[in-house]
Write a protein that holds these residues in place. Structure first.
Motif, PDB file in Angstrom:
ATOM      1  N   LYS A 137       0.832  -1.205   0.000  1.00 33.52           N
ATOM      2  CA  LYS A 137       0.000   0.000   0.000  1.00 33.52           C
ATOM      3  C   LYS A 137       0.868   1.258   0.000  1.00 33.52           C
ATOM      4  O   LYS A 137       0.610   2.215  -0.726  1.00 33.52           O
TER       5      LYS A 137
ATOM      6  N   VAL B   6       1.223   4.203  -3.128  1.00 31.17           N
ATOM      7  CA  VAL B   6       0.947   5.636  -3.030  1.00 31.17           C
ATOM      8  C   VAL B   6       2.213   6.448  -3.324  1.00 31.17           C
ATOM      9  O   VAL B   6       2.144   7.528  -3.934  1.00 31.17           O
TER      10      VAL B   6
ATOM     11  N   GLU C 240       2.649   6.498  -7.068  1.00 31.11           N
ATOM     12  CA  GLU C 240       1.693   7.427  -7.677  1.00 31.11           C
ATOM     13  C   GLU C 240       2.277   8.835  -7.734  1.00 31.11           C
ATOM     14  O   GLU C 240       2.151   9.544  -8.742  1.00 31.11           O
TER      15      GLU C 240
ATOM     16  N   TRP D 174      -3.152  13.951  -2.893  1.00 29.72           N
ATOM     17  CA  TRP D 174      -2.178  12.873  -2.708  1.00 29.72           C
ATOM     18  C   TRP D 174      -1.737  12.791  -1.249  1.00 29.72           C
ATOM     19  O   TRP D 174      -1.603  11.700  -0.699  1.00 29.72           O
TER      20      TRP D 174
ATOM     21  N   LYS E  45      -4.274  11.017   0.763  1.00 27.90           N
ATOM     22  CA  LYS E  45      -4.237   9.579   0.496  1.00 27.90           C
ATOM     23  C   LYS E  45      -3.058   8.925   1.218  1.00 27.90           C
ATOM     24  O   LYS E  45      -3.188   7.848   1.810  1.00 27.90           O
ATOM     25  N   SER E  46      -1.908   9.587   1.184  1.00 33.13           N
ATOM     26  CA  SER E  46      -0.717   9.062   1.843  1.00 33.13           C
ATOM     27  C   SER E  46      -0.931   8.948   3.353  1.00 33.13           C
ATOM     28  O   SER E  46      -0.563   7.943   3.975  1.00 33.13           O
TER      29      SER E  46
ATOM     30  N   GLN F 298      -3.765   8.629   4.866  1.00 37.56           N
ATOM     31  CA  GLN F 298      -4.760   7.594   5.121  1.00 37.56           C
ATOM     32  C   GLN F 298      -4.123   6.210   5.084  1.00 37.56           C
ATOM     33  O   GLN F 298      -4.440   5.338   5.910  1.00 37.56           O
TER      34      GLN F 298
END
Length: 378
Positions: free
Chosen positions: A137, A141, A144, A162, A165-166, A168
């Protein structure tokens, strides 16, 4: 299982004490002399090397370890000697040993062996499958961001999305590692999960509670005591605390202390020449240094290279144009400063105020420049 050896040594150094005897009975194909089996493992800072004859594929190795330990089993097919074997080009596998008598079997090569009837190694396989999913995971990220077009990286909305998201992903991984410890109170690998949480710079009070929830045999083991010491170091190096002082030799052998940088904003940057993420982050540190050095910003590089890589360390400093002070005791993961700062993975950095207070931890990419703008102006 080959990969696990490095993780074990890097994460959980051992403290010498009472010994536990292991026995490995191997069955690997039908190999005979001059083939030979080597067993290599670390006890603290000391490397232990043992070997055994192999006849019709069978061999036996015995040893004593102070705690759960990963050993490398190397099969020298041609009998050329240990000096010709390395973990990177030989037929090698890593397995865990402790108070166990186990059998390992493979139809052809050492790298394909499987321990039979070893609860410890079964547990290890389960844990590292979990660890691989957590790392997957994180890597996804990060990839990405690395593959995002520059114009999109510069877009505040895309950058914020981003970052969310990182954060999270980190939150989910921390929750999963915490759950692993709570669900496996009598598992040695809960100590590994705790070490991962130390890497993630989680609340020391929570980590102490998790360690206390483990069974006494692991909590009071050498590895458990090492994790407890890491939690204490983590507490001492949390933001708001004064950074612990240390002195190490620079690349010319001259002693350099942290105290010498009082009066300056200082980034203590832990890295190594062989660490790809460190080398990728170096240009960001160079950019921040060139911009803010005239305003009173300094960097102190602390290398986790060991003596074998001294030349590689010096070459990396030159190649990456790292114009600041660099120190190292050349003890690799046993680096004394790294232990003081509870450094369990690299790159890792600590931004200090002029009076030595830790202001921030692990400022990466543009975050370092943004923080320095707040402190020193644009």
């Amino acid at each position: 299982m080959k990969q696990l050896f490095t993780i074990a040594l890097c994460s959980l150094p051992l403290i010498a004490s009472a010994q536990h005897q292991f026995e490995i009975n191997g069955e690997v194909g039908n190999h005979n002399s001059p083939a030979r089996v080597y067993c290599v493992y670390a006890v603290g800072d000391r490397q232990v090397l043992d070997s055994a004859n192999i006849a019709n594929g069978a061999f036996t190795l015995r040893g004593n370890v102070p705690d759960v330990t990963m050993v490398w089993l190397m099969l020298d097919h041609a009998g050329t000697g240990y000096a010709q074997q390395t973990p990177y080009n030989s037929d090698v596998v890593g397995i865990y040993v402790y108070d166990e008598k186990m059998t390992v079997r493979s139809a052809d090569s050492m790298k394909n062996i499987q321990p039979v009837g070893s609860p410890l190694n079964d547990e290890g396989q389960h844990f590292y499958r979990q660890l691989a999913s957590w790392m997957e995971k994180t890597n996804a990220v990060n990839f990405e961001w690395q593959t995002m077009p520059p114009e999109k990286q510069a877009d505040p909305a895309a950058k914020a999305a981003w970052k969310a998201k990182s954060e999270q992903v980190l939150k989910e991984n921390v929750a999963a590692k915490t759950a692993y410890v709570r669900e496996h109170p009598d598992a040695y690998f809960s100590l590994m999960a705790l070490s991962e949480l130390i890497n993630d710079k989680q609340d020391p009070a929570v980590l102490e509670q998790l360690l206390g929830s483990l069974s006494a045999r692991w909590r009071e083991s050498n590895t458990g005591k090492g994790v407890a010491a890491d939690i204490v170091a983590l507490r001492k190096t949390a933001t708001g605390n004064k950074a612990p002082d240390f002195t190490q030799p620079d690349k010319d052998g001259n002693p350099v202390s942290l105290a010498q940088f009082k009066g300056k904003y200082l980034l203590v940057d832990f890295w190594a020449s062989w660490c790809t993420p460190c080398r990728q982050e170096n240009p960001n540190v160079v950019k921040a240094y060139n911009r803010f050095h005239p305003k009173g910003f300094e960097v102190l590089g602390v290398s986790l290279d060991d003596a074998r890589f001294r030349n590689a360390w010096l070459e990396a400093i030159e190649s990456d144009k790292l114009a600041w002070k660099h120190v190292s005791d050349l003890k690799g993961w046993q680096n004394a400063a790294a232990k003081l700062f509870a450094v369990k993975s690299i790159p890792q950095n600590f931004l200090l105020s002029p009076d030595g207070t830790i202001l921030a931890v692990n400022l990466r990419g543009e975050a370092l420049e943004q923080q320095l703008e707040k402190l020193l102006g644009k």
